[in-house]
Design an enzyme around this catalytic site. Structure first.
Site, short mmCIF file in Angstrom:
data_model
loop_
_atom_site.label_atom_id
_atom_site.label_comp_id
_atom_site.label_asym_id
_atom_site.label_seq_id
_atom_site.Cartn_x
_atom_site.Cartn_y
_atom_site.Cartn_z
N TYR A 242 32.67 -46.38 5.76
CA TYR A 242 31.71 -46.75 5.22
C TYR A 242 31.83 -48.03 4.46
CZ TYR A 242 27.64 -46.63 1.97
OH TYR A 242 26.28 -47.07 1.16
N LYS B 64 29.57 -51.59 5.92
CA LYS B 64 28.84 -52.35 4.79
C LYS B 64 29.61 -53.80 4.75
CE LYS B 64 25.63 -49.45 3.89
NZ LYS B 64 24.12 -49.58 4.15
N SER C 252 22.88 -53.71 1.73
CA SER C 252 24.47 -53.19 2.22
C SER C 252 24.64 -52.19 1.21
CB SER C 252 25.07 -54.42 2.35
OG SER C 252 25.31 -55.24 0.93
N ILE D 59 16.34 -44.55 -1.29
CA ILE D 59 16.07 -46.07 -1.64
C ILE D 59 14.90 -46.54 -0.85
CG2 ILE D 59 17.26 -48.19 -1.42
CD1 ILE D 59 19.88 -47.06 -2.06
#
Ligand SMILES: NC(=O)c1ccc[n+]([C@@H]2O[C@H](COP(=O)([O-])OP(=O)(O)OC[C@H]3O[C@@H](n4cnc5c(N)ncnc54)[C@H](O)[C@@H]3O)[C@@H](O)[C@H]2O)c1
Length: 263
Positions: free
Chosen positions: A167, A171, A153, A16
């Protein structure tokens, strides 16, 4: 001071972050690409491949080795950026990690929890604090500047995954960090946004590709395809160039419609 606006992107070496670097370069930004993996001798993948790609788009690209969980590295990122460009217009907090091994919340280890919180949450928070203070100084000296901060996020800020709770928790905290900085920084004209990707085809999701292929085929994602880094990159570019200038605190989900509750 650099003529073009400058964006710092963490975790820019692949996935990303790479997609964001390319889209911002296409939209007139010079890029500071930060990554913990740094191999100048190798331009087939990683930060130096991204550098070559971005240069073809007529943008400048400064590769910086940095681990966002290290507060010392935050100073280094800032110094190298200012030495080269003299300005910071955008910070994209993209670097993040998944658990090394997915484990049920009933078995999750404190070590994995600490690792994720240290990188995804603590690292992101204090890097943002450092850069935000610098942006504030720049704005006070030069009120024409309108810097912004974008947090990557995840839908996991809200969606439960019992096999990677650490995880999701890391986030969810990032989401609150984005909200609080949005609130705090409005008085300086610094807008803050949160982007929540869904299921994006990158190195992070490679270990669960078959599982997600099946889910997507079965219609779990309404738009019935994987997301790609450029889907996220395009949204970040729109935010970074001020298209949502009256919307600080905005949360944008890039998930092919997974935000739609269905019966
Ligand atoms: N892939 C997805 O489906 C998905 C979905 C939602 C959110 N996200 C989030 O998007 C971001 C990017 O994910 P991706 O899928 O591109 O991951 P990726 O693993 O493909 O790439 C992450 C990049 O960040 C770098 N990195 C890791 N730890 C770092 C650190 N401590 N300091 C600096 N750089 C570091 C890696 O070296 C790598 O280049 C992450 O925050 C991730 O949580 C991903």
């Amino acid at each position: 001071m650099n003529n073009k606006p400058v964006a710092i992107i963490t975790g820019a070496g692949q996935g990303i972050g790479r997609g964001i670097a390319i889209e911002l370069a296409k939209n007139g930004f010079d890029i500071v690409g930060v990554d913990v993996i740094f191999k100048p001798e190798f331009d087939q993948a990683g930060l130096f491949e991204v550098k070559e790609h971005v240069k073809e788009l007529d943008a400048d690209f400064l590769p910086v080795q940095g681990d966002i969980s290290s507060l010392d590295d935050h100073e280094k990122i800032l110094k190298e950026t200012l030495d080269k460009f003299g300005r910071i217009d955008v910070l994209v907090n993209n670097a993040g990690v998944a658990p090394e091994k997915r484990m049920d919340i009933l078995e999750m280890t404190p070590e994995s929890f600490d690792r994720l919180l240290s990188i995804n949450t603590r690292g992101t928070l204090f890097l943002t604090q450092r850069i935000a203070n610098q942006m504030k100084e720049h704005v006070e000296e030069n009120p024409v500047l309108e810097p912004c901060i974008i947090f990557i996020s995840s839908i996991s800020a809200e969606v439960s995954s019992t096999s990677r709770a650490e995880y999701c928790i890391s986030k969810a905290a990032v989401s609150q960090i984005a909200r609080i900085f949005a609130d705090r920084l409005t008085e300086y004209g610094i807008n803050v946004y949160e982007v929540r990707p869904g299921i994006i085809k990158t190195g992070m999701t490679a270990p669960v590709r078959e599982k997600y292929d099946k889910l997507i085929e079965e219609g779990f994602v309404p738009q019935k395809r994987w997301g790609f880094p450029e889907d996220v990159g395009k949204a970040v570019a729109a935010l970074a160039q001020g298209d949502f200038g009256y919307s600080t605190g905005l949360v944008v989900e890039i998930s092919g419609g997974m935000n739609i509750r269905r019966l």
